[in-house]
Design an enzyme around this catalytic site. Structure first.
Site, PDB file in Angstrom:
ATOM      1  N   LEU A 218       0.863  -1.178   0.000  1.00  0.00           N
ATOM      2  CA  LEU A 218       0.000   0.000   0.000  1.00  0.00           C
ATOM      3  C   LEU A 218       0.900   1.229   0.000  1.00  0.00           C
ATOM      4  CD1 LEU A 218      -3.164   0.133   0.259  1.00  0.00           C
ATOM      5  CD2 LEU A 218      -2.804   0.649   2.686  1.00  0.00           C
ATOM      6  N   HIS A 219       0.801   2.053  -1.048  1.00  0.00           N
ATOM      7  CA  HIS A 219       1.693   3.207  -1.083  1.00  0.00           C
ATOM      8  C   HIS A 219       1.133   4.429  -1.798  1.00  0.00           C
ATOM      9  CE1 HIS A 219       2.298   1.776  -5.176  1.00  0.00           C
ATOM     10  NE2 HIS A 219       2.859   2.939  -5.451  1.00  0.00           N
ATOM     11  N   ARG A 220       0.042   4.296  -2.539  1.00  0.00           N
ATOM     12  CA  ARG A 220      -0.423   5.422  -3.346  1.00  0.00           C
ATOM     13  C   ARG A 220      -0.885   6.572  -2.462  1.00  0.00           C
ATOM     14  NH1 ARG A 220      -0.532   5.086  -8.614  1.00  0.00           N
ATOM     15  NH2 ARG A 220      -0.163   3.032  -9.520  1.00  0.00           N
TER      16      ARG A 220
END
Length: 386
Positions: A218-220
């Site tokens: 998860l990084h956006r």
């Protein structure tokens, strides 16, 4: 386009961020193996630069050290794009360029395409025509503009050609070659690091995944930069972890925001096994052994489809529709109930079987090398007749 440079000048291959490495590595090898070999210059813009991670990735992918490193570092989108342009142009002056090959959709991709286009040097874009139809994403702007500037547009899926046609790009400029990311995946899979080894090296109990596990990335910014969005996503993942232990490769941006929002305890309370960001071979090992992957990454949507592993994508849209239409990917948005329901569906039924899309066969880079050599030879021959 009129091509006036010498055929002995190199094709400059640009990398700027982590996903670019996986796309350029097989291209560099294919150019070297082509008969005759295609001279190349590997240029690293330094857009994303972690020395340890860079060295590790280059070694994992058998990618040679960059011939040039612009070392631009971080900054706003405008600053970063401008800095790449300023530092890239003198390289063309010094080294020459038969063509400039860019991949993907990062700021370096657009910046180098702009410089080359204004210098009347052919621009080659690998992974053209992908669209999320969400212009709030900086990557979407980079994709659209790079495609408009490019002389050759290599596509990963046939739906990309419809996108390019709607944007007024002549059909003869677009060439369907397949997905070069899969070239790297197939070549690297035998060297992938098993999940149990990774957990043991991190001091975590590998016995916890004896009955299976899932993987989370998860990084956006749209998912992790706002507490009202990130909190419910973490709660949904925590609920999924009650049924399946989740190995969470925690991105620094996500970790920092969890700490900033006071939410790190939610991860610590769930059935998560938290790891730092992983190298390419490590992520391949994690994904290939997983029952389920939950992600907001574009590349992982492709890799899970190639691996036949069910993927739940926590985004409202995707620029890789083939992974949903033909592959193992399910697009669920950010609604917590939808995330939980999709994960339960996978655990209950085994998820979408999917199939490997056309030309995701490990030979895309060879097709690029063969076509590009022919195109450049013809263009250069025509230029000498003018």
């Amino acid at each position: 386009m009129t091509v006036s440079v010498s055929s002995s000048a190199p094709v400059i291959c640009v990398v700027g961020a982590r996903p670019n490495y996986m796309k350029v590595a097989p291209i560099i090898r294919a150019f070297a193996a082509h008969q005759p070999p295609i001279p190349t210059l590997l240029l690293h813009t330094g857009q994303h630069y972690d020395p340890a991670m860079k060295d590790r990735l280059f070694a994992d992918l058998d990618l040679p050290e960059p011939d040039v490193n612009l070392a631009v570092g971080s900054g706003s989108h405008a600053v970063q794009t401008a800095e790449v342009m300023k530092r890239f142009e003198p390289v063309i002056d010094e080294r020459g360029a038969r063509a400039v090959l860019v991949v993907g959709d990062v700021n370096s991709t657009l910046a180098c395409a702009l410089v080359a286009s204004k210098r009347h040097i052919p621009v080659v874009h690998v992974e053209s025509g992908l669209r999320s139809n969400d212009r709030r994403m900086p990557e979407e702007i980079n994709r659209i503009l790079t495609d408009q500037l490019s002389d050759i547009l290599y596509t990963t899926e046939r739906s990309a050609h419809g996108n390019l046609e709607r944007e007024g790009i002549p059909a003869e400029r677009a060439v369907f070659v397949g997905n070069v990311m899969i070239d790297s995946l197939r070549a690297s899979l035998p060297k992938a690091v098993p999940a149990a080894d990774l957990l043991a090296a991190a001091g975590l109990d590998a016995a916890r995944i004896a009955g299976g596990y899932g993987v989370v990335t998860l990084h956006r910014p749209s998912n992790v930069d706002n507490a009202d969005t990130l909190g419910p996503i973490i709660d949904a993942l925590k609920k999924v972890s009650e049924s399946l232990p989740l190995i969470f490769a925690l991105h620094p941006r996500t970790r920092n925001n969890l700490e900033r929002f006071g939410m790190l305890d939610r991860v610590e309370e769930g059935n998560f096994l938290v790891l730092p960001p992983q190298g390419y071979l490590e992520m391949l090992g994690l994904m290939s052994g997983a029952r389920l992957v939950l992600t907001d990454s574009g590349g992982i949507q492709e890799e899970t489809t190639a691996l036949g592993v069910p993927c739940v994508t926590i985004r409202e849209n995707t620029e890789r529709p083939i992974t949903v239409e033909q592959g193992t990917n399910t697009l669920v948005g950010i609604d917590p109930d939808a995330i939980i329901a999709a994960a339960r569906e996978v655990l209950g039924t085994g998820g979408k079987a999917g199939r490997i899309p056309e030309f995701w066969d490990g030979h895309t880079a060879e097709r690029i090398a063969a076509h590009l050599h022919g195109w450049l030879t013809t263009a250069e021959s025509n230029a000498t007749k003018v």
